[in-house]
Design an enzyme around this catalytic site. Structure first.
Site, short mmCIF file in Angstrom:
data_model
loop_
_atom_site.label_atom_id
_atom_site.label_comp_id
_atom_site.label_asym_id
_atom_site.label_seq_id
_atom_site.Cartn_x
_atom_site.Cartn_y
_atom_site.Cartn_z
CG ASP A 12 -5.86 30.28 -33.97
OD1 ASP A 12 -7.12 30.11 -33.69
OD2 ASP A 12 -5.41 28.85 -34.31
CG ASP A 47 -4.62 39.55 -19.79
OD1 ASP A 47 -4.77 40.85 -19.67
OD2 ASP A 47 -3.58 39.05 -19.31
#
Ligand code: NAP
Length: 417
Positions: A280, A304
């Site tokens: 994050d 991804d």
């Protein structure tokens, strides 16, 4: 060798071979290409002309690629009656290096993405994306030039591998029952279930590849990105195994960030810095401190997301190249999909496909031709000539080119060194 059902080999050319752990590339290598679906034929046609022209300019006919068409997607369905014929897998396996356009995933339940299937069938475990701004490309950030990263994303495991059961299915019911009875883990009956395996072997081979790449290319650091604070035995283990590879196999070439803080101050010159960042935080870091990052390794799903987020910072998917690597096999591809609404209209941006071709030339050791392409493409964009996807973000005077016209411009600039 060979033994193809419908694939036609070029009249001349030889296979690339792996000899003593190295690629052995003939002057006329046979390289399979898959045109792809949607905008695939447009961007591939453009890229092929640029690649061939760059090889011709660099080597004056001494070297040449013997292209060999392999089929996947809609074209394969027409020719073979299936989306990914054995011929295609065999061709990439035999000829070692290949390139493909984007493939549409049919929106029908039961179809696995062809891209995921190709990666898994050929064990192409590392999706590599170099992400760097090209001067003149419009970007949503103030300093796109500060981001210059190479992302190594694992591609065979994680929740992304597609091990899952639909809510209410027999499989989901049995897994839920098993977890309740064996582990006293209570999962609501109306849940779909996905499994997230991350193995030591797959992690270590990815990290090994990333570290070798970083050392061979003079990069400064490797950042291991994970969510190990929450998923300790998958994401956390990924980070732990990554450090193990760095410290057990590359000790004399690396230094960890913790070592720099604690003791190593005098001994770090020239060593590759190994650090880790929670996933994050990483999405924030690439925006707020882009210059602090270089080579980045991640598990499949986070990789991804981060690949596309970074690509957006330097101008979007139309411009970012990519490749899928096994130990030696490599399949190069643009990062965007088949963008069906632009199919056959000659308006798509072929840059990602062209740059994937340049990456391929670099991989086979034809650096001179690759450098010509990087230079020519950047000169084209600097001269304010670009396709509509980029041009529409620029207020000033821009010449909007069709896909094929953009390729023509790049080819003209191949001669301007
Ligand atoms: P997409 O094909 O990448 O297209 C999404 C949008 O991105 C397009 O509508 C267009 O935006 C822009 N775009 C992408 N490539 C462009 C290019 N070269 N030039 C100009 N604009 C470009 O994503 P998608 O619509 O989500 O996916 C379509 C199909 O592609 C799906 O079947 C998906 O599974 C497949 N796919 C394949 C691959 C692959 O083969 N590796 C990767 C991703 C997706 P605007 O509409 O704003 O102009």
């Amino acid at each position: 060798m060979h033994g193809f059902r419908k694939l036609r080999l070029p009249e001349s050319g030889e296979a690339i071979k792996v000899v003593d752990g190295r690629l052995c590339v003939p002057d006329v290598p046979i390289i399979p290409f898959i045109e792809g679906d949607g905008i695939g034929p447009d961007v591939w046609r453009a890229a092929r002309r640029v690649i061939d022209a760059a090889v011709e300019v660099a080597y004056c006919g001494y070297r040449k690629i013997a292209w060999c068409e392999a089929f996947a997607g809609e074209k394969a369905l027409k020719l073979y009656g299936e989306l990914l014929p054995e011929d295609t897998l065999k061709a990439i396996d035999q000829f070692v290096v290949a390139i493909k356009g984007p493939l549409t995933t049919p929106p029908i339940s039961g179809y696995r993405s062809l891209n995921v299937t190709l990666r898994q069938e050929l064990d192409l475990y590392a999706c590599v994306r170099p992400i760097k701004w090209i001067e003149g490309v419009p970007s949503p950030v103030k300093h796109p030039e500060k981001l210059d990263v190479v992302i190594f994303r694992e591609t065979t495991e994680d929740v992304y591998a597609g091990i899952e059961w639909e809510m209410g299915s027999d499989g989901a019911r049995r897994v839920i029952q098993f977890l309740r009875e064996e582990f006293n883990v209570i999962i609501p009956e109306d849940s779909g279930i996905g499994i997230k395996p991350i193995s030591e072997r797959a992690t270590k081979r990815l990290v090994r590849k990333a570290i070798k790449y970083a050392l061979e290319n003079g990069r400064k650091s490797i950042t291991i990105v994970h969510k190990g604070n929450i998923m300790k035995f998958t994401e956390g283990a990924f980070a732990q195994w990554a450090y193990e590879v760095a410290l057990n196999e590359f000790r004399e070439h690396v230094v960890t960030q913790r070592e720099i803080k604690e003791a190593f101050k005098e001994h770090i010159a020239g060593r590759l810095i190994i650090k880790d960042v929670l996933a994050d935080n990483m999405f924030q870091q690439v925006l707020t401190r882009p210059e602090d990052y270089d080579v980045i390794v991640l598990p499949n799903l986070n990789g991804d997301y981060l690949s596309d987020a970074c690509a957006a910072q330097v101008g979007g998917l139309g411009i970012a190249p990519g490749a899928n690597f096994g130990d030696y096999h490599a399949l190069f591809e643009p990062t965007h999909g088949s963008a069906p609404k632009y199919a056959g209209k000659d308006v798509a941006n072929p840059s990602s496909m062209i740059l994937s071709g340049a990456m391929m030339l670099q991989y086979i050791g034809w650096r001179e031709a690759a450098d010509l392409i990087y230079n020519a493409l950047s000169l084209t964009i600097k001269s304010q000539k670009m396709t509509q996807d980029l041009a529409r973000h620029i207020d000033g005077d821009v010449k909007v080119l069709r896909c094929s016209e953009f390729a023509n411009e790049v080819i003209c600039h191949l001669h301007h060194r």
